[in-house]
Motif scaffolding. Structure first.
Motif, mmCIF file in Angstrom:
data_model
loop_
_atom_site.group_PDB
_atom_site.id
_atom_site.type_symbol
_atom_site.label_atom_id
_atom_site.label_comp_id
_atom_site.label_asym_id
_atom_site.label_seq_id
_atom_site.Cartn_x
_atom_site.Cartn_y
_atom_site.Cartn_z
ATOM 1 N N ALA A 1 41.046 -41.254 -13.348
ATOM 2 C CA ALA A 1 40.665 -42.560 -14.093
ATOM 3 C C ALA A 1 40.070 -42.291 -15.496
ATOM 4 C CB ALA A 1 39.595 -43.158 -13.109
ATOM 5 N N VAL A 2 39.300 -41.095 -15.826
ATOM 6 C CA VAL A 2 38.833 -40.870 -17.098
ATOM 7 C C VAL A 2 40.145 -40.679 -18.076
ATOM 8 C CG1 VAL A 2 36.828 -39.945 -15.987
ATOM 9 C CG2 VAL A 2 38.587 -38.322 -16.632
ATOM 10 N N CYS A 3 41.182 -40.749 -17.784
ATOM 11 C CA CYS A 3 42.265 -40.308 -18.594
ATOM 12 C C CYS A 3 42.579 -41.539 -19.272
ATOM 13 C CB CYS A 3 43.483 -39.661 -18.225
ATOM 14 S SG CYS A 3 42.861 -37.919 -17.353
ATOM 15 N N ASP A 4 42.398 -42.835 -18.975
ATOM 16 C CA ASP A 4 43.004 -43.902 -19.436
ATOM 17 C C ASP A 4 41.749 -45.034 -19.089
ATOM 18 O OD1 ASP A 4 45.291 -45.746 -20.185
ATOM 19 O OD2 ASP A 4 44.661 -46.702 -18.613
ATOM 20 N N GLU A 5 41.627 -45.941 -20.056
ATOM 21 C CA GLU A 5 40.450 -46.673 -20.221
ATOM 22 C C GLU A 5 40.492 -47.957 -19.118
ATOM 23 O OE1 GLU A 5 39.554 -48.500 -23.985
ATOM 24 O OE2 GLU A 5 38.974 -46.500 -24.767
ATOM 25 N N GLU A 6 41.872 -48.374 -19.166
ATOM 26 C CA GLU A 6 42.171 -49.800 -18.093
ATOM 27 C C GLU A 6 41.894 -48.996 -16.823
ATOM 28 O OE1 GLU A 6 46.038 -51.036 -19.010
ATOM 29 O OE2 GLU A 6 45.422 -51.913 -21.105
ATOM 30 N N ALA A 7 42.552 -47.729 -16.601
ATOM 31 C CA ALA A 7 42.382 -47.243 -15.131
ATOM 32 C C ALA A 7 40.891 -47.063 -14.729
ATOM 33 C CB ALA A 7 43.106 -45.789 -15.257
ATOM 34 N N MET A 8 40.090 -46.562 -15.765
ATOM 35 C CA MET A 8 38.512 -46.472 -15.632
ATOM 36 C C MET A 8 38.043 -47.698 -15.105
ATOM 37 S SD MET A 8 36.008 -44.688 -14.919
ATOM 38 C CE MET A 8 36.238 -42.984 -15.585
ATOM 39 N N SER A 9 38.324 -48.893 -15.940
ATOM 40 C CA SER A 9 37.777 -50.002 -15.602
ATOM 41 C C SER A 9 38.225 -50.383 -14.132
ATOM 42 C CB SER A 9 38.313 -51.153 -16.593
ATOM 43 O OG SER A 9 38.156 -50.693 -17.934
ATOM 44 N N ARG A 10 39.459 -50.366 -13.742
ATOM 45 C CA ARG A 10 39.909 -50.745 -12.590
ATOM 46 C C ARG A 10 39.147 -50.057 -11.422
ATOM 47 N NH1 ARG A 10 44.985 -50.868 -14.751
ATOM 48 N NH2 ARG A 10 45.537 -48.802 -13.705
#
Length: 878
Positions: free
Chosen positions: A169-178
């Motif tokens: 998740a830390v590799c992408d802002e949208e993935a981290m938000s989800r």
């Protein structure tokens, strides 16, 4: 059935072929594991490969994974066979990059990573040889993140699901938000991140012991996405080979529709039918009747295909990033006919286009280009096995290229008795590394479209050579601007001759520049050797950045000519006692630092090169006669309207010349590429910015309708909006100042625009980006007679200019000075005019010259004597 093409790439000896064996064995395609050192690897099908223990030719095998069928493409790992590897990248959906756990990230590993980024290929990483002593999993993962990408994430099984999801998740802002909102990250979401090259799954193991191989296979099935293919047929050719019976095989990937046996395929030059479709797995193949989209196969029956070609709806691929830097002379055995040898070797050039086989008729020699000494030795053996020729090679020399410094028109005329063709080509220097681009702006009323297409075909069909050393030309925009054919006497071959002669005449008339290849250099060496290395790079004519610490060693980066770096790797190992590592990456071509010496050493005479004629053939009194290249313009039959810089200077210095103000709309039209988009909607296609051929006059009602369509000129002041930082970094002198002090560069630009406004009487708005300044609310200052705007936080200069242009263009005439391509298109949509940074610089310099001339005239006037004049006036009244 879902299909994926997955390639395996690695630095040499990283265990790539061993991993291929492990994947095939794990998926049930092999009953027994083969080994490279035992010379029985499944994908090492050639005797040369088994003898040397390296992969020389790319091979494929089919891996079934449930409802997913993977075509595995094993590519060469040695740097000398990089061209074979790069051609395979064109058809990959995913890649597996193998890294040796004992060696870490090597120089060629970085090159492969750059290529994967260039072709936008998602990648899995397999860190091999983890069973060897001294390998550290955590240290290797840190090295991968530092050297390749922060997106490298451990996908091994020895970690919790929560830890894995957090690392992904830390590799992408949208993935981290989800992930923060839902507390979960699905495999499908992870697969999407892999496909977008945000995440690069890393698996650690030993291919020889099958450790980690099953985890990699599971990752390929879970974290890949099958591309969506169009219904229309399309295919990409990536390789040409011949089977044991001598049948020519075209290896391709179907990228749309379905390929069927006896299906006709065609390109612009040929049309042929497919005889057989083969799906290879190792040395064996299975014939099939059709190949749906996603299939990698080989077909017979096509004799004119070439690697990199697109079939059907597929377009041509971009030029390869890796090019041979050395050229070698082929030394044939005693008594061998050079022409027959050339025909045989041409078959090898079909299979590897990067060989660039050349026949020198004057010296009666064959030369070719190679990556290095290993490829040279392999080629020797291959030529003997295929053709029975024991050839040798001369010492290698650098592959140079040529370009020109300024725009020039080339004229070619071919008119022996009962033949006729004349061609005018505009040659303009392109961006460095852009290659050759061909276009036409010739009116069809002057030269029919079919003839124009023929001229462009002749420009593309051969390698054109420069006039300094006979090296290939590059970085040129070549435009057909005028031409003429004869209704009765013109034949297709006439335009071939006229085209070649026009290009050559233009090169002879131009100021040519010799280009040499450069490498980006990365040196890891002990601190005590840094001074020696920096001195060596400077001696080569290169440059280097300040040294940086790199663990126990020191990292030195820079760039240098390839000529100076030949053999330097062995020298580094010598003076660092084996501790230093040199990595070189192709940077591109730059002007040659010792051009005169190289030209003198090669000794090329362009006027004696019979295969590249620059003279033209004219006809008089029933017979053709030759006109030297430097006199052709005095005989030409067509006037294109082009004038060189020297002719423009002569015209401007002529008596009675009056320069038109560059603020004029019609004056800027021919210099503005985007404005030509408006122009071509009325007059027809116009593809070049720097030159527009003269149009034929309109007649009758058509002319009246044209006058009615002209938009009236708006009254009121003219507004000029200037993108400040775009101009500063587009003008070389301001850019140099900005490196030392950005404030000084801004001040210089503001002073220049103040003078410009005072003379041109337009409203000048200079806009600077300040959107990164926290809590900045924006600011508008009045500097002398111009307005200076600093944008507010989160607002770029582009956004401010677009908004202001939209409002002002409704009532006033607006021009915008910028070279930002996207911004230019938006500006034109708002009804404003755009001026590039280069043309705006010319306007500012012209205004500066006119101001200086005006001041000089004022200073030449005699000083006034008001008191004496008053006395004289009084006396007259008396």
């Amino acid at each position: 059935m879902k299909r994926l093409a997955v390639g395996i790439l690695a630095h040499v000896d990283a265990g790539k072929t061993t991993l291929s064996e492990g994947l095939l064995y794990t998926c049930g395609r092999l009953r027994q594991l083969g080994r490279v050192d035992h010379k029985n690897a499944f994908l090492d099908t050639e005797a040369l490969e088994r003898e040397r223990g390296i992969t020389i030719f790319s091979k494929q095998a089919v891996l079934p994974l449930g409802d997913l069928e993977i075509t595995l493409l094993d590519t060469p790992g040695h740097v000398d066979f990089s061209s074979e590897m790069e051609r395979t990248l064109q058809v990959l959906d995913y890649a597996i990059l193998v890294v040796s756990g004992s060696d870490g990230v090597q120089s060629h590993t970085r090159t492969l990573w750059r290529l994967l980024g260039r072709y936008r290929i998602p990648a899995f990483l397999f860190i091999n040889k983890m069973d060897l002593p001294g390998t550290d999993r955590e240290a290797l993962l840190r090295e991968l993140k530092a050297s390749l990408s922060d997106g490298c994430v451990d996908f091994g099984a020895d970690q919790s699901r929560g830890e894995w999801m957090e690392n992904v998740a830390v590799c992408d802002e949208e993935a981290m938000s989800r992930y923060l909102e839902q507390g979960e990250l699905s495999d499908t979401e992870a697969a999407a991140l892999v496909a977008r090259r945000k995440v690069f799954p890393c698996y650690f193991g030993s291919a020889l012991r099958l450790s980690g191989v099953e985890e990699l296979v599971r990752g390929l099935s879970l974290y890949t996405q099958v591309p969506q293919y169009p219904q229309e047929f399309a295919a990409r050719v990536f390789k040409i080979t011949r089977d044991a019976q001598g049948n020519r095989l075209t290896h391709l990937k179907v990228t749309g529709g379905t390929l069927r046996v006896k299906m006709p395929l065609k390109s612009r030059e040929w049309e042929e039918k497919v005889d057989q479709i083969r799906v290879y797995s190792g040395a064996k193949f299975q014939p099939v009747d059709e190949a749906p989209a996603g299939t990698v196969c080989a077909v017979t029956g096509l004799s004119k295909t070439r690697a990199g070609e697109g079939l059907g709806a597929e377009g041509a691929c971009e030029a390869p990033a890796l090019e041979p830097m050395l050229t070698y002379r082929v030394i044939l055995p005693q008594g061998c006919d050079a022409h027959s040898a050339m025909q045989k070797l041409s078959a090898l050039e079909e299979e590897d286009p990067q060989l660039h086989l050349v026949w020198n008729a004057r010296l009666r020699e064959i030369s070719l280009q190679l990556m290095g000494e290993v490829q040279l030795e392999i080629l020797k053996t291959l030529i003997y096995e295929r053709f029975g020729l024991r050839v040798e090679f001369g010492s290698g020399s650098i592959v140079y290229k040529e370009t020109i410094a300024a725009a020039v028109e080339g004229v070619g005329h071919y008119e022996p008795l009962r033949h006729y063709a004349e061609v005018h080509l505009l040659l303009e220097p392109g961006e460095r590394g852009s290659g050759l681009h061909f276009a036409s702006t010739c009116p069809e009323a002057q030269l029919d479209r079919s003839w124009q297409r023929l001229v462009l075909s002749h420009l593309e069909e051969r390698v054109h050579r420069g006039v300094l050393t006979g090296s290939p030309i590059t970085d040129l925009n070549i435009t057909l601007v005028a031409g003429r054919a004869h209704v009765k006497h013109t034949e297709g071959g006439d335009f071939r001759q006229a085209t070649y002669r026009a290009l050559r005449q233009g090169l002879m008339s131009a100021e040519s520049i010799l280009l040499e290849p450069w490498y980006d250099v990365r040196l890891e060496l002990p601190a005590e050797n840094v001074g020696r290395a920096m001195t060596d790079i400077q001696r080569m004519g290169g440059s280097c950045a300040p040294p940086e610490p790199c663990g126990e060693l020191t990292l030195l980066t820079g760039s240098a000519p390839v000529a100076g770096l030949r053999g330097y790797g062995r020298e580094v190992l010598s003076y660092t006692r084996g501790r230093g590592k040199l990595a070189c990456f192709f940077r591109g071509y730059e002007p040659c630092r010792n051009q005169a010496e190289v030209i003198a050493a090669i000794g090329y005479d362009p006027e004696r090169d019979l295969e590249q004629p620059a003279d033209s053939i004219f006809c008089a009194h029933g017979a053709g006669f030759s006109v030297p290249w430097n006199q052709v313009r005095n005989y030409m039959h067509v006037e294109s309207g082009f004038r060189s810089h020297e002719e423009n200077r002569q015209a401007e210095s002529a008596p009675g010349f009056s320069a038109r103000p560059s603020v004029s709309y019609t004056g800027a039209l021919e210099q503005d590429k985007e404005l030509q988009a408006i122009f071509e909607r009325t007059y027809g296609p116009v593809k070049r910015r720097e030159f527009v051929p003269q149009k034929l006059p309109l007649q009758g009602t058509e002319q009246a309708a044209k006058r009615e369509a002209v938009r009236p000129v708006m009254a009121g002041p003219e507004y000029l909006l200037v993108d400040g930082y775009n101009i500063i970094f587009a003008w070389d002198d301001l850019k140099a100042v900005a490196r030392e002090s950005l404030d000084t560069a801004r001040k210089l630009l503001m002073d220049l625009l103040s003078n410009y406004q005072a003379y041109r009487k337009c409203e000048v708005i200079l806009v600077f980006d300040a959107y990164r300044v926290p809590r900045n609310t924006g600011e508008v200052q009045r500097y002398h007679n111009i307005s200076v705007v600093y944008t507010r936080q989160a607002e770029t200069a582009d956004a401010y200019i677009e908004k202001t242009t939209y409002e002002l263009a409704k009532q006033y005439r607006v021009r915008v000075a910028t070279s930002d391509g996207m911004e230019q298109m938006i500006i034109l949509g708002h009804g404003a005019l755009r001026i590039s940074a280069r043309v705006f610089r010319q306007e500012v310099e012209m205004v500066g010259g006119q101001i200086a001339e005006l001041l000089a005239q004022i200073n030449r006037y005699e000083k006034s004597r008001p008191v004496q004049a008053a006395f004289e006036k009084a006396k007259k009244k008396e």
